[in-house]
Design a protein around this motif. Structure first.
Motif, short mmCIF file in Angstrom:
data_model
loop_
_atom_site.label_atom_id
_atom_site.label_comp_id
_atom_site.label_asym_id
_atom_site.label_seq_id
_atom_site.Cartn_x
_atom_site.Cartn_y
_atom_site.Cartn_z
N VAL A 235 0.87 -1.17 0.00
CA VAL A 235 0.00 0.00 0.00
C VAL A 235 0.90 1.22 0.00
N LEU A 236 0.71 2.09 -0.97
CA LEU A 236 1.52 3.29 -1.10
C LEU A 236 0.76 4.48 -0.51
N ARG A 237 1.20 4.91 0.65
CA ARG A 237 0.58 6.08 1.31
C ARG A 237 1.55 7.26 1.15
N GLY A 238 1.59 7.77 -0.07
CA GLY A 238 2.58 8.78 -0.41
C GLY A 238 1.99 10.15 -0.65
N TRP A 239 2.86 11.02 -1.14
CA TRP A 239 2.47 12.39 -1.48
C TRP A 239 3.59 13.02 -2.28
N GLY A 240 3.21 13.67 -3.38
CA GLY A 240 4.19 14.39 -4.17
C GLY A 240 5.20 13.48 -4.85
#
Length: 457
Positions: A235-240
């Motif tokens: 699960v990719l809980r990223g930003w930018g």
């Protein structure tokens, strides 16, 4: 055009619109409702800011040009650049909050939103944190002025787990699986750590949570750890910038893109296009579909862009994930104003009156279709106790050129989530000396007031 050039062009466009919306020094006319925007059109998160605030402004423009405002009340706005920094966001709030006729604040920043809660509560103006913000602010009994519309971090997590279960053939099939959560090293990224632990225990899967320090330019060690772990899903809980770097690094380490599921801030074109072929097959959650075929987006094109008033510097971004989220945010804000006008009068409203409108924001599928947004999003049903609105989510997959919806609309597991939310909000209430509202009593009083008004007429 480079990202820097696009950001510069968008900033100039925003400045021009600031002038057209009316200088801050001028008092708002009696027929104006104002939206101060803590936008970010430069800096590392400019792609999200220009898309979202561009879509929001486009929808406000649509309502003004096509409808003459909301029941004759024109919608105005002003912008203050935050660069997604909390200190700048607070400064913009303090600078713009004296503008008369403010409807709501829409910062699109977890950090800025957290810093504003006490301020907006004291000033009695709603804070809209669509798809983000403090999870326990879903409990309107404790947070009367905060609205994490459509999705909060916990309902997002539940939706992702529900989706993984559909991939495996049922929730019972998650037992024995391994899920790695790669999260942004910020309060936003860390907020779901406990809920993933809880759902892993409930459904019997193993979860490993791995932090990526801001801004996420280097992830080699994290993906080597994932390769050793050999999870069934990431699960990719990223930003930018963290998101395309994650996809490219995953490809280098041999992890398949279709086994990576992104969260709501890892689901845009700006996240996948820079990753090139590494993004093909990648799946992400969303509260609204992308694409420009929806009637409301076509209305924006005809009534705003074809008249030279569009806010996006690059028209190719019309219908993109961030632009559509901004348009949807505009729909929710405008409908809250419309609902509040039905109760308080077709005039400029106070922030507290608009808050009532948000608390009665109920758009079923029929109303969504009337607004030209059928298929763009599902529905929303905000109440005194539930400021998120029981929103539903869907999942989209990147085919290398566009997003394609690959799931039905999924409802979060509120039976599991609500007790956790209430425990957290109750703790917050005790710490801050807050007496939770009695929603049932307020609704009864509101009904009596309506009946008395009807009898008087």
């Amino acid at each position: 055009m480079s990202l820097k050039s696009r950001s510069r062009a968008a900033l100039l466009a925003g400045a021009a619109l600031f002038v057209s919306a009316g200088p801050l020094a001028d008092a708002a006319r009696a027929d104006e409702q104002h939206f101060p925007l803590q936008s970010y059109r430069v800096g590392p998160y400019a792609a999200g800011g220009t898309g979202f605030f561009g879509g929001f402004i486009d929808y406000l423009n649509l309502i003004n040009t096509r409808d003459g405002g909301v029941n004759g009340v024109k919608l105005t706005w002003s912008e203050g650049e935050t660069q997604y920094e909390v200190e700048r966001g607070v400064e913009v709030y303090e600078r713009l909050k004296s503008r008369p006729g403010i409807a709501a604040w829409n910062p699109l920043s977890v950090g800025i939103a957290y810093a504003m809660i006490d301020r907006i509560t004291a000033d009695k103006v709603p804070l809209i944190t669509i798809n983000h913000g403090r999870t326990d602010s879903t409990d309107g009994r404790v947070f009367p002025y905060v609205f994490p519309l459509l999705l909060n971090p916990y309902s997002e997590t539940s939706g992702i787990v529900e989706y993984l279960a559909t991939r495996e053939g049922g929730l019972d099939k998650l037992k024995g699986k391994t899920v790695a959560v790669l999260y942004h090293g910020s309060p936003y990224g860390k907020e779901t750590i406990p809920i993933y632990e809880l759902l892993a225990k409930k459904y019997g899967f193993k979860v490993e949570q791995i932090e990526v320090p801001h801004p996420g330019n280097e992830q080699q060690s994290q993906w080597l750890a994932i390769r050793r772990l050999r999870p069934d899903y990431v699960v990719l809980r990223g930003w930018g910038v963290m998101n395309p770097v994650a996809l490219k690094t995953a490809q280098k380490t041999g992890f398949p893109a279709d086994r990576i599921v992104g969260n709501v801030w890892s689901n845009s074109e700006e996240d996948v296009i820079p990753a090139g072929e590494a993004a093909k097959g990648y799946v992400a959650i969303t509260t609204q579909a992308s694409g420009s075929e929806y009637p409301v987006i076509q209305e924006v094109v005809r009534n705003v862009y074809e008249k030279g008033a569009g806010n996006l510097a690059d028209k190719k971004r019309i219908g993109s994930v961030y632009h559509n989220l901004g348009v949807l945010n505009g729909i929710l804000n405008v409908e809250a104003v419309r609902i509040a006008q039905d109760r308080f009068g077709k005039r400029t409203l106070t922030g507290d009156e608009v808050r009532w409108g948000f608390e009665h924001l109920r758009l079923d599928e029929a109303r969504v279709a009337e607004l030209g947004a059928k298929g763009l999003f599902h529905s929303i049903n905000v109440t005194c106790a539930n400021h998120e609105g029981e929103g539903r989510v869907t999942f989209q997959q990147w085919d290398g050129g566009k997003w394609k919806v690959v799931s039905d609309w999924i409802k979060p597991d509120w039976a599991s989530l609500r007790p956790i939310i209430e425990a957290s909000s109750s703790s917050y209430a005790k710490e801050h000396g807050i007496t939770p509202r009695d929603c049932a009593a307020e609704e009864r009083a509101g009904g009596s007031e309506k009946r008395a008004s009807a009898d008087a007429r």
